[in-house]
Design an enzyme around this catalytic site. Sequence first.
Site, PDB file in Angstrom:
ATOM      1  CB  ILE A 157      -0.960   0.003   1.214  1.00 17.41           C
ATOM      2  CG1 ILE A 157      -1.947  -1.162   1.104  1.00 17.41           C
ATOM      3  CG2 ILE A 157      -1.708   1.339   1.314  1.00 17.41           C
ATOM      4  CD1 ILE A 157      -2.834  -1.377   2.324  1.00 17.41           C
TER       5      ILE A 157
ATOM      6  NE  ARG B  33       8.339  -5.469   9.368  1.00 16.90           N
ATOM      7  CZ  ARG B  33       7.614  -6.501   8.983  1.00 16.90           C
ATOM      8  NH1 ARG B  33       7.503  -7.542   9.760  1.00 16.90           N
ATOM      9  NH2 ARG B  33       7.010  -6.522   7.818  1.00 16.90           N
TER      10      ARG B  33
ATOM     11  CB  ALA C 133      -1.934   1.949   9.431  1.00 13.94           C
ATOM     12  NE  ARG C 134      -6.946  -3.033  11.033  1.00 13.80           N
ATOM     13  CZ  ARG C 134      -7.220  -3.059   9.732  1.00 13.80           C
ATOM     14  NH1 ARG C 134      -7.126  -1.959   9.001  1.00 13.80           N
ATOM     15  NH2 ARG C 134      -7.597  -4.182   9.159  1.00 13.80           N
TER      16      ARG C 134
ATOM     17  CD  GLU D 131     -12.181   1.763  12.448  1.00 13.10           C
ATOM     18  OE1 GLU D 131     -11.166   2.438  12.204  1.00 13.10           O
ATOM     19  OE2 GLU D 131     -12.381   0.627  11.971  1.00 13.10           O
TER      20      GLU D 131
ATOM     21  CG  HIS E  34     -11.775   1.038   8.482  1.00 11.25           C
ATOM     22  ND1 HIS E  34     -11.268   0.264   9.507  1.00 11.25           N
ATOM     23  CD2 HIS E  34     -11.118   0.628   7.374  1.00 11.25           C
ATOM     24  CE1 HIS E  34     -10.368  -0.568   9.035  1.00 11.25           C
ATOM     25  NE2 HIS E  34     -10.258  -0.371   7.722  1.00 11.25           N
TER      26      HIS E  34
ATOM     27  N   GLY F 235     -11.003   3.031   3.556  1.00 13.04           N
ATOM     28  CA  GLY F 235      -9.821   2.865   2.695  1.00 13.04           C
ATOM     29  C   GLY F 235     -10.061   2.000   1.472  1.00 13.04           C
TER      30      GLY F 235
HETATM   31  C1  8YV Z   1     -11.298  -3.752   5.034  1.00 13.20           C
HETATM   32  C2  8YV Z   1      -9.010  -3.133   5.922  1.00 13.20           C
HETATM   33  O1  8YV Z   1     -12.361  -3.065   4.521  1.00 13.20           O
HETATM   34  O2  8YV Z   1      -8.264  -4.898   4.570  1.00 13.20           O
HETATM   35  C3  8YV Z   1      -8.131  -4.278   5.607  1.00 13.20           C
HETATM   36  O3  8YV Z   1      -7.262  -4.576   6.438  1.00 13.20           O
HETATM   37  O4  8YV Z   1      -8.792  -2.449   6.837  1.00 13.20           O
HETATM   38  C4  8YV Z   1     -10.159  -2.792   5.054  1.00 13.20           C
HETATM   39  O5  8YV Z   1      -9.702  -2.652   3.759  1.00 13.20           O
HETATM   40  C5  8YV Z   1     -11.650  -4.349   6.313  1.00 13.20           C
HETATM   41  O6  8YV Z   1     -10.644  -5.076   6.924  1.00 13.20           O
HETATM   42  C6  8YV Z   1     -12.885  -5.201   6.217  1.00 13.20           C
HETATM   43  O7  8YV Z   1     -13.529  -5.073   7.362  1.00 13.20           O
END
Ligand code: 8YV
Length: 317
Positions: free
Chosen positions: A156, A176, A234-235, A264, A283, A285
């Site tokens: 990504i 890393r 990211a998260r 979230e 969220h 992405g």
């Molecule tokens: C997803 C995401 O929509 O792929 C991932 O890790 O964060 C997102 O693209 C999600 O995980 C689905 O809930």
Amino acid sequence: MAHQILLHTEVEPYQTIRPQLEALGEICQWNPLEPLPPAEVLRRIEGLYNFGHHRLDGAKMDLMPRLKVISNFGVGVDHIDLEAARQRGIPVANTPKLLDGATADMTFALLLAAARNLVRGDHFARSAAFTHYDPSFMLGQEVHGAVLGIVGLGSIGYQVARRALAFDMRVIYHNRQPRAQAAELGARYVPLDELLAQADFVTLNMPLTPQTRGMIGQRELALMKPTAVLVNAARGGVLDHQALYEALREGKIWAAGLDVTEPEPLPRNHPLLGLDNVIIMPHLGSATHQTRQAMAQRSVDNLRAGLEGKPLLSRVA
Ligand code: 8YV
């Protein structure tokens, strides 16, 4: 007998998923916020399809002794205890690569939106307060020609860097390990502190792991320029939200764009929600029709392969 599938989700899965799962076998749905399905049903489960980010730990896996595959809709698997799955010999699949472009697009959308006051500007232009045009108001930060620091140059991050080049940005990154691929982007590897101090824009594109949890906190935010913009695609767990709130409020950084938060959603009274120099997405992405469809297909194909005892298309553990 038909394959027994557990659909682990709080919400209805993306539209094309349920019919495909039904074609594969018999489905039992478990909303993780509700009580467990009956023990005798869980004991028969062979495949687990996960939609969303509710925790999947060893204790849950132990309820399903016949479980032979876990298929996750999404690339990030921080909500799944991979070590517990390994110990139990249960392969885990995810959906890598398919969402790189969409997530990089969102990273860049947030970068541009935060830098150029897109959300504030839109609210203002609709409001009664917009009575005359003033060339001195809502000045943003220049994107083209600026320095972009990417934390996490995985697939990504690589796509984010490619977009940055089209904006004549200079790219530095932290990872890393230095990445061979970075050479073709002209991206320079730097230690994290150097990246934070030099970048005009910092994007977070790494996975959430024990090593990256809380990676950007008060100390790291203090290293950034007061004109800098931080984007988290990211998260939420990689970033200390209280420290971010303080840095934004005190003008230690200029703005932020968050596609993700922890938790979230954020509690509705979280102080970040009251700031106008942060843009927060729910969220999104990878949330395009095309990418969601590709993820749906891959995750169902992974589940099918696991149920049939074949190699998974994209195995993460
Ligand atoms: C997803 C995401 O929509 O792929 C991932 O890790 O964060 C997102 O693209 C999600 O995980 C689905 O809930």
